[in-house]
Design an enzyme around this catalytic site. Structure first.
Site, PDB file in Angstrom:
ATOM      1  N   ARG A 107       0.996  -1.069   0.065  1.00 56.65           N
ATOM      2  CA  ARG A 107       0.342   0.394  -0.029  1.00 56.65           C
ATOM      3  C   ARG A 107       0.946   1.484   0.051  1.00 56.65           C
ATOM      4  O   ARG A 107       2.145   1.854   0.674  1.00 56.65           O
ATOM      5  CB  ARG A 107      -0.245   0.472   1.145  1.00 56.65           C
ATOM      6  CG  ARG A 107      -1.990  -0.722   1.451  1.00 56.65           C
ATOM      7  CD  ARG A 107      -2.879  -0.713   2.464  1.00 56.65           C
ATOM      8  NE  ARG A 107      -2.392  -0.040   3.873  1.00 56.65           N
ATOM      9  CZ  ARG A 107      -3.560   0.444   4.787  1.00 56.65           C
ATOM     10  NH1 ARG A 107      -5.158   0.458   4.635  1.00 56.65           N
ATOM     11  NH2 ARG A 107      -3.389   0.979   5.640  1.00 56.65           N
ATOM     12  N   ASP A 158       0.987  -2.272  12.183  1.00 58.71           N
ATOM     13  CA  ASP A 158       1.362  -3.463  10.880  1.00 58.71           C
ATOM     14  C   ASP A 158       1.604  -4.635  10.465  1.00 58.71           C
ATOM     15  O   ASP A 158       2.329  -5.272  11.465  1.00 58.71           O
ATOM     16  CB  ASP A 158       2.771  -1.974  10.162  1.00 58.71           C
ATOM     17  CG  ASP A 158       2.948  -2.619   8.608  1.00 58.71           C
ATOM     18  OD1 ASP A 158       3.407  -3.568   8.451  1.00 58.71           O
ATOM     19  OD2 ASP A 158       2.766  -1.509   8.029  1.00 58.71           O
ATOM     20  N   THR A 190      -1.788   7.360  -0.327  1.00 59.39           N
ATOM     21  CA  THR A 190      -2.600   7.255  -0.795  1.00 59.39           C
ATOM     22  C   THR A 190      -3.528   5.845  -0.562  1.00 59.39           C
ATOM     23  O   THR A 190      -5.137   5.669  -0.686  1.00 59.39           O
ATOM     24  CB  THR A 190      -2.433   6.680  -2.434  1.00 59.39           C
ATOM     25  OG1 THR A 190      -1.890   6.197  -2.602  1.00 59.39           O
ATOM     26  CG2 THR A 190      -1.875   7.898  -3.505  1.00 59.39           C
ATOM     27  N   ASP A 203       5.475  -5.538   9.053  1.00 61.91           N
ATOM     28  CA  ASP A 203       6.246  -5.579  10.569  1.00 61.91           C
ATOM     29  C   ASP A 203       6.150  -6.368  11.087  1.00 61.91           C
ATOM     30  O   ASP A 203       7.858  -6.112  11.418  1.00 61.91           O
ATOM     31  CB  ASP A 203       6.379  -3.513  10.260  1.00 61.91           C
ATOM     32  CG  ASP A 203       6.517  -2.332   9.358  1.00 61.91           C
ATOM     33  OD1 ASP A 203       7.335  -2.990   8.042  1.00 61.91           O
ATOM     34  OD2 ASP A 203       6.098  -1.819   9.752  1.00 61.91           O
TER      35      ASP A 203
HETATM   36  C1  PRP Z   1      -1.000  -4.894   4.323  1.00 65.69           C
HETATM   37  C2  PRP Z   1      -2.280  -6.235   4.483  1.00 65.69           C
HETATM   38  C3  PRP Z   1      -2.991  -6.521   3.753  1.00 65.69           C
HETATM   39  C4  PRP Z   1      -3.328  -4.910   2.906  1.00 65.69           C
HETATM   40  C5  PRP Z   1      -4.296  -4.308   3.516  1.00 65.69           C
HETATM   41  O1  PRP Z   1      -0.227  -4.634   3.281  1.00 65.69           O
HETATM   42  O2  PRP Z   1      -1.015  -7.260   4.423  1.00 65.69           O
HETATM   43  O3  PRP Z   1      -1.778  -6.413   2.113  1.00 65.69           O
HETATM   44  O4  PRP Z   1      -1.916  -3.313   4.065  1.00 65.69           O
HETATM   45  O5  PRP Z   1      -4.688  -2.828   3.443  1.00 65.69           O
HETATM   46  P1  PRP Z   1      -5.503  -3.073   2.137  1.00 65.69           P
HETATM   47  O6  PRP Z   1      -7.010  -3.486   2.325  1.00 65.69           O
HETATM   48  O7  PRP Z   1      -5.847  -1.325   3.243  1.00 65.69           O
HETATM   49  O8  PRP Z   1      -5.014  -2.849   0.801  1.00 65.69           O
HETATM   50  P2  PRP Z   1       0.881  -3.882   3.443  1.00 65.69           P
HETATM   51  O9  PRP Z   1       1.058  -2.674   2.323  1.00 65.69           O
HETATM   52  O10 PRP Z   1       1.617  -2.631   4.629  1.00 65.69           O
HETATM   53  O11 PRP Z   1       1.835  -4.346   2.406  1.00 65.69           O
HETATM   54  P3  PRP Z   1       3.841  -5.523   3.991  1.00 65.69           P
HETATM   55  O12 PRP Z   1       2.146  -6.781   4.073  1.00 65.69           O
HETATM   56  O13 PRP Z   1       4.974  -5.528   2.540  1.00 65.69           O
HETATM   57  O14 PRP Z   1       3.902  -4.301   4.680  1.00 65.69           O
HETATM   58  N1  URA Z   2      -2.124  -3.243   7.047  1.00 62.67           N
HETATM   59  C1  URA Z   2      -1.887  -3.942   8.081  1.00 62.67           C
HETATM   60  O1  URA Z   2      -0.922  -4.313   7.881  1.00 62.67           O
HETATM   61  N2  URA Z   2      -3.001  -2.849   9.397  1.00 62.67           N
HETATM   62  C2  URA Z   2      -3.705  -2.515   9.095  1.00 62.67           C
HETATM   63  O2  URA Z   2      -4.010  -1.624   9.850  1.00 62.67           O
HETATM   64  C3  URA Z   2      -4.290  -1.904   7.661  1.00 62.67           C
HETATM   65  C4  URA Z   2      -2.867  -2.787   6.679  1.00 62.67           C
END
Ligand code: PRP
Ligand code: URA
Length: 213
Positions: A104, A200, A108, A203
């Site tokens: 994400r 997150d 945005t 993370d």
């Molecule tokens: C997180 C999570 C989802 C997404 C959900 O990933 O694992 O894929 O956010 O958010 P949304 O429903 O608003 O799209 P992130 O983009 O943080 O990537 P990461 O797992 O690599 O940290």
């Molecule tokens: N992605 C995450 O990892 N946590 C949230 O709360 C939303 C999006």
């Protein structure tokens, strides 16, 4: 309308509380995500097709059901979805595994694709998309579009924590895709994080910076 399964086993709730706790260290977080994936997988795989197999028990010859694991494909959304794969493959070791990489944008909140590797015969497989977090729904919706573009027909999405906004966006966009949810939280905050949530998830799974607020 998509069938939404709100899972409510007390063991699942207990384990999700451990994930939410800011004091839970990375090693335990990763282990508990895997345990939750086993519990959710057990429910989400309830309607698995079986074939009849002829076997001998010590007592007699008999025909009994066996699961067709090679007809399944588990697809985590990187990174956080990776934490759920071991739980699912522990249940079905012969399943295929595909990968979709999305992140994400911090400003945005729109998802961006950076990786996609899927089995060539996706159209023949029951595909289970895995991601612990359903926040705005943007990532899950994009991943489903990518899976359909590669031929997937029978899809299911399994998440651990969902926001009402994400459930609405996902079910409206994908009325044919069953959705399994471990916990439905209150809302998204101004940064599109789920409240109370767990921060997150990527993370916290991999011990990288932040953890989310
Ligand atoms: C997180 C999570 C989802 C997404 C959900 O990933 O694992 O894929 O956010 O958010 P949304 O429903 O608003 O799209 P992130 O983009 O943080 O990537 P990461 O797992 O690599 O940290
Ligand atoms: N992605 C995450 O990892 N946590 C949230 O709360 C939303 C999006």
């Amino acid at each position: 309308m998509a069938k939404v399964h709100y899972l409510d086993h007390p063991l699942l709730k207990h384990k999700i509380t451990i994930l939410r706790d800011i004091k839970t260290p990375t090693s335990e977080f990763r282990q508990v995500v895997k345990e939750i994936a086993v519990l959710e997988g057990y429910e989400a795989l309830r309607s698995l097709p079986t074939r009849q197999a002829e076997i001998d028990t010590p007592v007699e010859h008999t025909i009994q059901p066996l699961v067709e694991g090679s007809k399944l494909c588990f697809v985590p959304i990187l990174r956080a979805g990776l934490g759920m794969v071991d739980g699912f493959t522990e249940l079905i070791p012969t399943a295929h595994v595909g990968h979709i990489g999305l992140y994400r944008d911090e400003i945005t909140k729109e998802p961006h694709e950076y990786y996609c590797k899927l089995p060539y015969n996706l159209a023949d497989l029951d595909v289970y998309l895995l991601d612990p977090m359903l926040a705005t729904g943007g990532s899950a919706n994009d991943a489903i579009k990518m899976l359909r573009a590669h031929g997937a027909k029978k899809l299911t999405f399994v998440c651990i924590i969902a926001a009402p906004e994400g459930v609405k966006a996902f079910t409206e966009a994908n009325p044919d895709v069953p959705l399994y949810i471990g916990a439905l939280d209150r809302e998204l905050n101004e940064n599109a994080y789920i409240c109370p949530g767990l921060g997150d998830c990527g993370d916290r799974t991999f011990g990288t910076v932040g953890g989310g607020k």
